[in-house]
Design a protein around this motif. Structure first.
Motif, PDB file in Angstrom:
ATOM      1  N   TRP A  47       0.846  -1.188   0.000  1.00 30.88           N
ATOM      2  CA  TRP A  47       0.000   0.000   0.000  1.00 30.88           C
ATOM      3  C   TRP A  47       0.884   1.242   0.000  1.00 30.88           C
ATOM      4  O   TRP A  47       1.777   1.367   0.835  1.00 30.88           O
ATOM      5  CB  TRP A  47      -0.889   0.017   1.242  1.00 30.88           C
ATOM      6  CG  TRP A  47      -1.986  -0.988   1.217  1.00 30.88           C
ATOM      7  CD1 TRP A  47      -2.007  -2.179   1.884  1.00 30.88           C
ATOM      8  CD2 TRP A  47      -3.232  -0.884   0.508  1.00 30.88           C
ATOM      9  NE1 TRP A  47      -3.194  -2.829   1.623  1.00 30.88           N
ATOM     10  CE2 TRP A  47      -3.967  -2.055   0.780  1.00 30.88           C
ATOM     11  CE3 TRP A  47      -3.789   0.081  -0.337  1.00 30.88           C
ATOM     12  CZ2 TRP A  47      -5.225  -2.295   0.256  1.00 30.88           C
ATOM     13  CZ3 TRP A  47      -5.040  -0.148  -0.869  1.00 30.88           C
ATOM     14  CH2 TRP A  47      -5.748  -1.326  -0.576  1.00 30.88           C
ATOM     15  N   MET A  48       0.604   2.160  -0.903  1.00 33.34           N
ATOM     16  CA  MET A  48       1.384   3.398  -0.992  1.00 33.34           C
ATOM     17  C   MET A  48       0.482   4.577  -0.665  1.00 33.34           C
ATOM     18  O   MET A  48      -0.628   4.689  -1.207  1.00 33.34           O
ATOM     19  CB  MET A  48       1.930   3.570  -2.405  1.00 33.34           C
ATOM     20  CG  MET A  48       2.933   2.500  -2.814  1.00 33.34           C
ATOM     21  SD  MET A  48       4.445   2.546  -1.822  1.00 33.34           S
ATOM     22  CE  MET A  48       5.059   4.156  -2.272  1.00 33.34           C
ATOM     23  N   CYS A  49       0.970   5.474   0.174  1.00 31.98           N
ATOM     24  CA  CYS A  49       0.186   6.660   0.545  1.00 31.98           C
ATOM     25  C   CYS A  49       0.299   7.715  -0.558  1.00 31.98           C
ATOM     26  O   CYS A  49       1.401   8.056  -0.988  1.00 31.98           O
ATOM     27  CB  CYS A  49       0.705   7.226   1.854  1.00 31.98           C
ATOM     28  SG  CYS A  49      -0.190   8.721   2.322  1.00 31.98           S
ATOM     29  N   VAL A  50      -0.850   8.243  -0.989  1.00 31.83           N
ATOM     30  CA  VAL A  50      -0.846   9.314  -2.001  1.00 31.83           C
ATOM     31  C   VAL A  50      -1.322  10.634  -1.399  1.00 31.83           C
ATOM     32  O   VAL A  50      -1.576  11.585  -2.130  1.00 31.83           O
ATOM     33  CB  VAL A  50      -1.687   8.943  -3.241  1.00 31.83           C
ATOM     34  CG1 VAL A  50      -1.089   7.725  -3.936  1.00 31.83           C
ATOM     35  CG2 VAL A  50      -3.148   8.697  -2.879  1.00 31.83           C
ATOM     36  N   GLY A  51      -1.438  10.685  -0.069  1.00 32.27           N
ATOM     37  CA  GLY A  51      -1.772  11.955   0.577  1.00 32.27           C
ATOM     38  C   GLY A  51      -2.992  11.840   1.472  1.00 32.27           C
ATOM     39  O   GLY A  51      -3.410  10.738   1.853  1.00 32.27           O
ATOM     40  N   ARG A  52      -3.556  12.998   1.807  1.00 34.94           N
ATOM     41  CA  ARG A  52      -4.717  13.074   2.688  1.00 34.94           C
ATOM     42  C   ARG A  52      -5.995  13.065   1.867  1.00 34.94           C
ATOM     43  O   ARG A  52      -6.070  13.694   0.793  1.00 34.94           O
ATOM     44  CB  ARG A  52      -4.673  14.368   3.503  1.00 34.94           C
ATOM     45  CG  ARG A  52      -3.505  14.472   4.438  1.00 34.94           C
ATOM     46  CD  ARG A  52      -3.583  13.523   5.610  1.00 34.94           C
ATOM     47  NE  ARG A  52      -4.523  13.938   6.645  1.00 34.94           N
ATOM     48  CZ  ARG A  52      -4.847  13.165   7.690  1.00 34.94           C
ATOM     49  NH1 ARG A  52      -4.328  11.945   7.829  1.00 34.94           N
ATOM     50  NH2 ARG A  52      -5.699  13.586   8.595  1.00 34.94           N
ATOM     51  N   ALA A  53      -7.019  12.429   2.398  1.00 37.41           N
ATOM     52  CA  ALA A  53      -8.314  12.401   1.702  1.00 37.41           C
ATOM     53  C   ALA A  53      -8.877  13.811   1.545  1.00 37.41           C
ATOM     54  O   ALA A  53      -9.586  14.107   0.580  1.00 37.41           O
ATOM     55  CB  ALA A  53      -9.288  11.520   2.475  1.00 37.41           C
ATOM     56  N   SER A  54      -8.517  14.716   2.483  1.00 38.49           N
ATOM     57  CA  SER A  54      -9.033  16.085   2.407  1.00 38.49           C
ATOM     58  C   SER A  54      -8.483  16.836   1.195  1.00 38.49           C
ATOM     59  O   SER A  54      -9.028  17.863   0.795  1.00 38.49           O
ATOM     60  CB  SER A  54      -8.688  16.851   3.685  1.00 38.49           C
ATOM     61  OG  SER A  54      -7.285  16.911   3.848  1.00 38.49           O
ATOM     62  N   ALA A 160      -3.433  -7.982  -1.299  1.00 34.94           N
ATOM     63  CA  ALA A 160      -2.906  -7.357  -0.066  1.00 34.94           C
ATOM     64  C   ALA A 160      -4.027  -7.253   0.966  1.00 34.94           C
ATOM     65  O   ALA A 160      -5.146  -6.864   0.628  1.00 34.94           O
ATOM     66  CB  ALA A 160      -2.356  -5.964  -0.380  1.00 34.94           C
ATOM     67  N   PRO A 161      -3.747  -7.572   2.240  1.00 30.78           N
ATOM     68  CA  PRO A 161      -4.768  -7.349   3.279  1.00 30.78           C
ATOM     69  C   PRO A 161      -5.118  -5.862   3.339  1.00 30.78           C
ATOM     70  O   PRO A 161      -4.310  -5.013   2.929  1.00 30.78           O
ATOM     71  CB  PRO A 161      -4.087  -7.788   4.575  1.00 30.78           C
ATOM     72  CG  PRO A 161      -2.829  -8.475   4.190  1.00 30.78           C
ATOM     73  CD  PRO A 161      -2.490  -8.083   2.783  1.00 30.78           C
ATOM     74  N   ALA A 162      -6.301  -5.549   3.849  1.00 31.07           N
ATOM     75  CA  ALA A 162      -6.739  -4.147   3.935  1.00 31.07           C
ATOM     76  C   ALA A 162      -5.743  -3.324   4.752  1.00 31.07           C
ATOM     77  O   ALA A 162      -5.079  -3.849   5.653  1.00 31.07           O
ATOM     78  CB  ALA A 162      -8.120  -4.093   4.594  1.00 31.07           C
ATOM     79  N   VAL A 163      -5.652  -2.031   4.445  1.00 29.58           N
ATOM     80  CA  VAL A 163      -4.727  -1.146   5.169  1.00 29.58           C
ATOM     81  C   VAL A 163      -5.021  -1.197   6.668  1.00 29.58           C
ATOM     82  O   VAL A 163      -4.114  -1.310   7.494  1.00 29.58           O
ATOM     83  CB  VAL A 163      -4.860   0.318   4.684  1.00 29.58           C
ATOM     84  CG1 VAL A 163      -3.937   1.231   5.483  1.00 29.58           C
ATOM     85  CG2 VAL A 163      -4.556   0.433   3.209  1.00 29.58           C
ATOM     86  N   ALA A 164      -6.298  -1.084   7.018  1.00 29.93           N
ATOM     87  CA  ALA A 164      -6.662  -1.042   8.440  1.00 29.93           C
ATOM     88  C   ALA A 164      -6.242  -2.331   9.154  1.00 29.93           C
ATOM     89  O   ALA A 164      -5.887  -2.300  10.336  1.00 29.93           O
ATOM     90  CB  ALA A 164      -8.160  -0.818   8.587  1.00 29.93           C
ATOM     91  N   GLU A 165      -6.262  -3.424   8.423  1.00 33.20           N
ATOM     92  CA  GLU A 165      -5.833  -4.696   9.016  1.00 33.20           C
ATOM     93  C   GLU A 165      -4.306  -4.706   9.173  1.00 33.20           C
ATOM     94  O   GLU A 165      -3.770  -5.076  10.220  1.00 33.20           O
ATOM     95  CB  GLU A 165      -6.302  -5.823   8.093  1.00 33.20           C
ATOM     96  CG  GLU A 165      -6.094  -7.203   8.632  1.00 33.20           C
ATOM     97  CD  GLU A 165      -6.527  -8.253   7.608  1.00 33.20           C
ATOM     98  OE1 GLU A 165      -5.898  -9.307   7.580  1.00 33.20           O
ATOM     99  OE2 GLU A 165      -7.477  -8.006   6.820  1.00 33.20           O
ATOM    100  N   THR A 166      -3.627  -4.269   8.118  1.00 32.65           N
ATOM    101  CA  THR A 166      -2.163  -4.244   8.147  1.00 32.65           C
ATOM    102  C   THR A 166      -1.661  -3.376   9.302  1.00 32.65           C
ATOM    103  O   THR A 166      -0.687  -3.710   9.971  1.00 32.65           O
ATOM    104  CB  THR A 166      -1.637  -3.669   6.813  1.00 32.65           C
ATOM    105  OG1 THR A 166      -2.204  -4.437   5.751  1.00 32.65           O
ATOM    106  CG2 THR A 166      -0.135  -3.718   6.731  1.00 32.65           C
ATOM    107  N   LEU A 167      -2.332  -2.243   9.524  1.00 27.92           N
ATOM    108  CA  LEU A 167      -1.860  -1.282  10.529  1.00 27.92           C
ATOM    109  C   LEU A 167      -2.642  -1.393  11.843  1.00 27.92           C
ATOM    110  O   LEU A 167      -2.522  -0.516  12.709  1.00 27.92           O
ATOM    111  CB  LEU A 167      -1.958   0.142   9.966  1.00 27.92           C
ATOM    112  CG  LEU A 167      -1.041   0.400   8.752  1.00 27.92           C
ATOM    113  CD1 LEU A 167      -1.260   1.800   8.194  1.00 27.92           C
ATOM    114  CD2 LEU A 167       0.434   0.201   9.119  1.00 27.92           C
TER     115      LEU A 167
END
Ligand code: FES
Ligand code: FE2
Length: 384
Positions: A47-54, A160-167
């Motif tokens: 999973w790669m972060c592309v920024g804030r949802a806002s 890939a497992p969901a982000v929330a699961e991974t973290l």
């Protein structure tokens, strides 16, 4: 797949116990073949972060990202959801969108095939005589996209497992900060002349603060105040507890979420592979890194304030001060990390021993070695 020489060197270094740990070998940073392996086994799979949802507030707001060679668009659709698609036209494969912006629809810059915000092909000029063509057959391939605590992540990996699961182990550790409500005030992209791991590692240790940042935050940094516990599978972290040098570094008087020492504790979070967050009681800033060659790293750099400081009448001053300081600090980090990469290319370069303050780097090495070379991390963690 026979191990590449850099991977074999990495395995040997990763096998050392923490008390005798050394930095990763230089070839792991300088080899183009090893970078290709990282792209295949890390960037195309994580999973790669592309920024804030806002940053995508309105329907039609979009941003673009190149993920392991795949151009991706991430957008806010008409129903208010965040979605990601392949940013490649379904006609003759031009890329579609560039940068960031807002569009009611996505019009290819080559022959104007036009897509809706749901990825479906809406129009294609002068295609009526191609009787085998049916626009309903065309929709941009979706890319997995998830939100976690206000962040947007994308992955090319359908398994890939969901982000929330991974973290999941991290979520309760930082819950009282309320990071999901922090407000992004600036967001920029840069390219630095260093390997992505040099910059990631620079973030993971605060050992360099008194020296590299002597002209800015170094004087406020006491290495005795840092706590560097062993990392977990998907992230590493360290804490700094101190009276902050900036008024926004400590919790705002109206912040009732953080108590005791947490009101002046900063979390430094490295979410693998390359989402790096400094989370303080009053502000946050982050980097998301993607390699652009062994010797170049693309940085997404952003930050902002906690909701309490955003509501404070002095918020504009706080934002300006924070941005000014971070720009100076980043310039110092750029100098240090570009010097490291220059050094790594030297024939006689060797990695030396790590301090206990560099524990997160040791854990990061194990992560890289696991992904790229099959290193068994469970054994290493069990030996703690
Ligand atoms: S390549 Fe996109 S319309 Fe032709
Ligand atoms: Fe730094």
């Amino acid at each position: 797949m026979p191990p590449l020489p850099p991977a074999a060197e990495l395995l040997a270094t990763a096998a050392r116990p923490f008390e005798d740990a050394r930095a990763m070998p230089p070839s792991v940073y300088t080899s183009a073949d090893f970078l290709q392996r990282e792209l295949d086994t890390i960037f195309a799979r994580e999973w790669m972060c592309v920024g804030r949802a806002s940053a995508l507030a309105e329907p039609g707001d979009y941003l673009t990202y190149e993920l392991a060679g795949q151009p991706v668009m991430v957008l806010r659709d008409r129903e208010g959801g965040v979605r990601a698609f392949s940013n490649v036209c379904l006609h003759r494969m031009s890329t579609l969108l560039e940068g960031r912006g807002n569009r009611r629809s996505i019009v290819c810059p080559y022959h104007a095939w036009t897509y809706g915000l749901d990825g479906r092909l809406r129009g294609a000029p002068f295609m009526a005589e191609t009787t085998g063509f049916c626009k309903e057959d065309y929709a941009l391939p979706a890319i997995r996209c998830e939100e976690w605590l206000g962040w947007i992540y994308i992955t090319l990996n359908d398994d890939a497992p969901a982000v929330a699961e991974t973290l999941a182990p991290l979520t309760p550790m930082i819950a009282d900060y309320g990071m999901e409500n922090y407000v992004e005030c600036f967001r920029e992209t840069h390219v630095w002349d260093t390997n992505w791991k040099v910059l990631a590692e620079n973030f993971m240790e605060s050992y360099h603060l008194p020296v590299c940042h002597a002209a800015t935050v170094g004087g406020h940094s006491k290495l005795e105040e840092m706590e560097c516990p062993p990392g977990l599978a998907a992230f590493n972290y360290h804490w700094i507890t101190k009276e902050a040098s900036l008024p926004i570094g400590n919790a705002h008087p109206t912040n009732t979420r953080l108590e005791g020492r947490w009101r002046k504790t900063t979390a430094l979070l490295a979410l693998y592979p390359s989402h790096l967050i400094t989370l303080t009681p009053g502000y946050f800033w982050y980097l998301s890194l993607h390699p652009q060659g062994p010797d170049k790293v693309g940085l997404l750099f952003g930050g902002g304030l906690s909701p309490e400081f955003m509501a404070d009448p002095r918020a504009p001053d706080y934002i300006a001060t924070l941005k000014g300081l971070l720009d100076e600090v980043n310039e110092e980090d750029r100098g240090c990390t570009e010097k490291v990469f220059r050094g790594m290319k030297a024939g006689r370069a060797r990695g030396g021993h790590l301090s206990y303050l560099e524990r997160p780097i040791y854990d990061f090495m194990h992560y890289i070695a696991e992904r790229t070379a099959g290193f068994d991390r469970s054994f290493a963690l069990a030996a703690e």
